[in-house]
Design a protein around this motif. Structure first.
Motif, PDB file in Angstrom:
ATOM      1  N   ALA A 204       1.059  -1.595   0.286  1.00 25.10           N
ATOM      2  CA  ALA A 204      -0.052  -0.238  -0.052  1.00 25.10           C
ATOM      3  C   ALA A 204       0.845   1.355   0.296  1.00 25.10           C
ATOM      4  N   GLY A 205       1.640   1.023   0.831  1.00 26.69           N
ATOM      5  CA  GLY A 205       2.354   2.708   0.983  1.00 26.69           C
ATOM      6  C   GLY A 205       3.917   2.642  -0.111  1.00 26.69           C
ATOM      7  N   PHE A 206       4.023   1.498  -0.622  1.00 26.36           N
ATOM      8  CA  PHE A 206       4.767   1.601  -1.800  1.00 26.36           C
ATOM      9  C   PHE A 206       4.882   2.138  -2.713  1.00 26.36           C
ATOM     10  N   GLY A 207       6.642   2.860  -2.298  1.00 26.10           N
ATOM     11  CA  GLY A 207       6.740   4.120  -3.891  1.00 26.10           C
ATOM     12  C   GLY A 207       6.341   5.489  -2.895  1.00 26.10           C
ATOM     13  N   ALA A 208       5.834   5.642  -1.784  1.00 24.64           N
ATOM     14  CA  ALA A 208       5.581   7.177  -1.331  1.00 24.64           C
ATOM     15  C   ALA A 208       6.405   7.705  -1.071  1.00 24.64           C
ATOM     16  N   CYS A 209       6.115   9.519  -1.292  1.00 25.78           N
ATOM     17  CA  CYS A 209       7.779  10.095  -1.391  1.00 25.78           C
ATOM     18  C   CYS A 209       6.806  11.383  -1.415  1.00 25.78           C
ATOM     19  N   GLY A 210       7.852  12.548  -1.079  1.00 24.76           N
ATOM     20  CA  GLY A 210       6.809  13.495  -0.717  1.00 24.76           C
ATOM     21  C   GLY A 210       6.939  14.368  -2.116  1.00 24.76           C
ATOM     22  N   VAL A 211       7.347  13.821  -3.154  1.00 23.51           N
ATOM     23  CA  VAL A 211       7.133  14.734  -4.337  1.00 23.51           C
ATOM     24  C   VAL A 211       6.202  15.936  -4.577  1.00 23.51           C
ATOM     25  N   ALA A 212       6.236  16.942  -4.634  1.00 20.73           N
ATOM     26  CA  ALA A 212       4.653  17.404  -4.866  1.00 20.73           C
ATOM     27  C   ALA A 212       3.917  17.082  -6.337  1.00 20.73           C
ATOM     28  N   ALA A 213       2.586  17.183  -6.113  1.00 20.64           N
ATOM     29  CA  ALA A 213       1.853  17.024  -7.037  1.00 20.64           C
ATOM     30  C   ALA A 213       1.040  18.526  -8.493  1.00 20.64           C
ATOM     31  N   LEU A 214       1.372  17.842  -9.133  1.00 22.39           N
ATOM     32  CA  LEU A 214       1.636  19.765 -10.648  1.00 22.39           C
ATOM     33  C   LEU A 214       0.552  20.290 -10.415  1.00 22.39           C
ATOM     34  N   GLU A 215       0.830  21.503 -10.064  1.00 25.34           N
ATOM     35  CA  GLU A 215      -0.925  22.128  -9.989  1.00 25.34           C
ATOM     36  C   GLU A 215      -1.746  22.536 -11.760  1.00 25.34           C
ATOM     37  N   PRO A 216      -2.406  22.504 -11.083  1.00 25.34           N
ATOM     38  CA  PRO A 216      -3.295  22.834 -12.322  1.00 25.34           C
ATOM     39  C   PRO A 216      -2.800  23.892 -13.450  1.00 25.34           C
ATOM     40  N   HIS A 217      -1.952  24.339 -13.620  1.00 26.67           N
ATOM     41  CA  HIS A 217      -1.369  26.037 -14.129  1.00 26.67           C
ATOM     42  C   HIS A 217      -2.415  25.717 -15.732  1.00 26.67           C
ATOM     43  N   PRO A 218      -2.422  27.020 -15.967  1.00 30.29           N
ATOM     44  CA  PRO A 218      -2.881  27.131 -17.023  1.00 30.29           C
ATOM     45  C   PRO A 218      -1.603  26.932 -18.225  1.00 30.29           C
ATOM     46  N   ALA A 219      -1.980  27.351 -19.865  1.00 31.28           N
ATOM     47  CA  ALA A 219      -1.294  27.476 -20.328  1.00 31.28           C
ATOM     48  C   ALA A 219      -0.324  28.168 -20.475  1.00 31.28           C
ATOM     49  N   GLY A 220      -0.700  28.945 -20.473  1.00 35.06           N
ATOM     50  CA  GLY A 220       0.933  30.658 -20.128  1.00 35.06           C
ATOM     51  C   GLY A 220       1.622  30.107 -19.464  1.00 35.06           C
ATOM     52  N   PRO A 236      10.979  19.399 -16.595  1.00 37.18           N
ATOM     53  CA  PRO A 236       9.636  19.900 -15.828  1.00 37.18           C
ATOM     54  C   PRO A 236      10.200  20.838 -14.822  1.00 37.18           C
ATOM     55  N   ARG A 237      10.067  21.813 -14.486  1.00 33.02           N
ATOM     56  CA  ARG A 237       9.734  22.113 -12.581  1.00 33.02           C
ATOM     57  C   ARG A 237       9.029  22.571 -11.949  1.00 33.02           C
ATOM     58  N   GLN A 238       8.690  22.585 -11.575  1.00 28.35           N
ATOM     59  CA  GLN A 238       7.527  23.621 -10.037  1.00 28.35           C
ATOM     60  C   GLN A 238       8.205  23.798  -9.161  1.00 28.35           C
ATOM     61  N   ASP A 239       8.166  25.112  -9.747  1.00 25.03           N
ATOM     62  CA  ASP A 239       8.726  25.664  -7.730  1.00 25.03           C
ATOM     63  C   ASP A 239      10.657  25.390  -8.130  1.00 25.03           C
ATOM     64  N   ASN A 240      11.178  25.011  -8.967  1.00 22.44           N
ATOM     65  CA  ASN A 240      12.709  24.822  -9.573  1.00 22.44           C
ATOM     66  C   ASN A 240      12.254  23.016  -8.493  1.00 22.44           C
ATOM     67  N   ALA A 241      11.633  22.001  -8.345  1.00 21.09           N
ATOM     68  CA  ALA A 241      11.466  21.091  -7.697  1.00 21.09           C
ATOM     69  C   ALA A 241      10.442  20.366  -8.917  1.00 21.09           C
ATOM     70  N   PRO A 242      11.490  18.836  -8.365  1.00 18.41           N
ATOM     71  CA  PRO A 242      10.046  18.053  -9.518  1.00 18.41           C
ATOM     72  C   PRO A 242       8.779  17.906  -8.836  1.00 18.41           C
ATOM     73  N   ALA A 243       7.974  16.893 -10.070  1.00 19.43           N
ATOM     74  CA  ALA A 243       6.518  17.183  -9.585  1.00 19.43           C
ATOM     75  C   ALA A 243       5.435  15.621 -10.332  1.00 19.43           C
ATOM     76  N   LEU A 248      -3.973  10.751  -9.111  1.00 23.27           N
ATOM     77  CA  LEU A 248      -3.462  10.973  -7.894  1.00 23.27           C
ATOM     78  C   LEU A 248      -3.042  12.786  -7.883  1.00 23.27           C
ATOM     79  N   ALA A 249      -2.457  13.590  -8.593  1.00 23.37           N
ATOM     80  CA  ALA A 249      -2.413  14.900  -8.174  1.00 23.37           C
ATOM     81  C   ALA A 249      -3.808  15.662  -8.386  1.00 23.37           C
ATOM     82  N   ARG A 250      -4.780  14.445  -9.369  1.00 22.41           N
ATOM     83  CA  ARG A 250      -6.135  15.125  -9.583  1.00 22.41           C
ATOM     84  C   ARG A 250      -6.447  15.248  -8.498  1.00 22.41           C
ATOM     85  N   ARG A 251      -6.495  13.992  -7.619  1.00 17.00           N
ATOM     86  CA  ARG A 251      -7.545  13.922  -6.641  1.00 17.00           C
ATOM     87  C   ARG A 251      -7.496  13.348  -5.159  1.00 17.00           C
ATOM     88  N   THR A 252      -6.858  14.616  -5.032  1.00 19.14           N
ATOM     89  CA  THR A 252      -5.672  13.964  -3.157  1.00 19.14           C
ATOM     90  C   THR A 252      -7.260  14.414  -2.840  1.00 19.14           C
TER      91      THR A 252
END
Length: 394
Positions: A204-220, A236-243, A248-252
């Motif tokens: 169940a917890g295999f692969g859990a990590c602290g990488v943030a979800a990509l926010e629903p950024h607009p096209a711009g 690609p980076r979000q706030d200079n970090a991976p995402a 899962l990112a959409r349904r947190t």
């Protein structure tokens, strides 16, 4: 040393070095043809004919992102088609989720895939385009001839919903943790049986990590970064970090997914639940789309969109796919594409320091590592084949 097969059109290579019973080093590399380069030098119409040929997966989403980017660069207003295009994207995403659950998940249990069920869902999804655009010109620059057939749309959406409820859930979809455990325990479908395995301790917890979800950024947001840095496509980076991006990112915030995240972190159980939630929401999607259908109005084909292509300009487009957020950016000069860049979900999820790499680092290196690593790769859902190599240095 062990491995899984790789495809001819690109590969995600995952290399794990183990010692003293743990994964001590992880290397993740994405190698695939730079398809965007094939669009450079093309006119907008030529590019739109080529995009679905270049991208065998998520072809509708890729075309929609290209449309939005080209229309932005050309100054074309396609707002009358926004709802219809959203419907096309949602239908494709549903069938891609269904491929995972009906074809890949049974195979991971050693069971027979369900191609007939998948074919039925794909047929229902395919009926949506001609129900919106009888001339099948929905991917025309500026918008095709929109003539929505509400009866046909309602029937196609209902077929999608009913097919998912039958093949994936064999009844109502679970809505909370207790219901999920009961459904998985009953094991009425391959999806339920794999979920039961993923809810087990050690899984169940295999692969859990602290990488943030990509926010629903607009096209711009994507356009600014892609235009400023060609390397953003590959790293690609979000706030200079991976995402991470995808279900899962959409349904947190969904209660079922949130409960699993709180209990197990962003591991296999939460990933699987998020995908199931998106499939289960086809019922809600049907209701939502019914209201969309009522808002659909006829729209005329935009003539001679190419005539505006002599102008210079840049544009960006973004579409949410089953795998995650997809972004295109391009620049036109003298009626032809001078530069074209894409930020795809695979580059987010399989970055060298992304959710796969961080999720595998330090995990137990036992006889089940190859299976668990394969499940995590599948959960993050690359658009190319994956090869996993494990090297034990003991």
């Amino acid at each position: 040393m062990s491995g899984t097969g790789a495809g001819l059109e690109g590969v995600v290579s995952v290399w794990l070095r183990t010692a003293d019973g743990r994964v001590r080093a992880v290397s993740v590399q994405v190698r695939r043809p730079a398809a965007a380069r094939a669009l450079c030098g093309r006119t907008p119409d030529e590019a739109m004919r080529l995009v679905p040929l270049l991208f065998s997966l998520c072809g509708t989403a890729q075309s929609l992102a290209a449309l939005e980017a080209l229309e932005g660069a050309l100054g074309l207003d396609a707002h009358p088609h926004t709802t219809a295009r959203a419907l096309l994207a949602e239908a494709e995403a549903a069938t891609n989720h269904a491929w995972q659950v009906l074809m890949d998940w049974p195979a991971r249990l050693g069971e027979a895939p369900q191609p007939k069920e998948l074919a039925g869902l794909r047929a229902a999804a395919a009926a949506i385009h001609p129900a919106l655009y009888p001339a099948r010109d929905g991917l025309h620059l500026g918008g095709g001839s929109l003539r929505p057939d509400r009866a046909a749309l309602t029937a196609a959406i209902a077929a999608l919903r009913e097919g998912v409820e039958r093949a994936v859930f064999a009844g109502p979809a679970p809505t909370d943790g207790a219901a999920l455990e009961r459904w998985a325990g009953a094991g009425a479908t391959p999806a339920a049986r794999l979920t039961r395995r993923l809810l087990a301790p050690g899984m169940a917890g295999f692969g859990a990590c602290g990488v943030a979800a990509l926010e629903p950024h607009p096209a711009g947001w994507f356009g600014e970064r892609l235009s400023a840095d060609a390397a953003f496509s590959e790293n690609p980076r979000q706030d200079n970090a991976p995402a991470h991006t995808g279900p899962l990112a959409r349904r947190t915030a969904h209660p079922l997914v949130a409960a699993l995240l709180a209990r197990h972190g962003s591991g296999l159980a939460a990933h699987a639940a998020a995908r199931l939630v998106e499939l289960a929401e086809l019922a809600e999607l049907a209701e939502r789309l019914a209201s969309w259908v009522e808002r659909l109005n006829d729209a005329e084909l935009v003539p001679d969109a190419e005539a505006d292509a002599t102008r210079r300009g840049a544009g960006s487009g973004v579409v949410e796919t089953a795998r995650g957020r997809l972004a295109h950016w391009l620049r036109l000069e003298d009626g032809r594409i001078a530069d074209y860049r894409i930020a795809a979900p695979t580059e987010w999820n399989f970055a060298a320091d992304g959710p796969l790499a961080q999720g595998l680092a330090g995990t137990a290196a036992d006889a089940g590592l190859a299976e668990r690593a394969g499940l995590l790769v599948a959960a993050l859902d690359p658009c190319v084949a994956a090869a996993i190599t494990i090297q034990d240095e003991d």
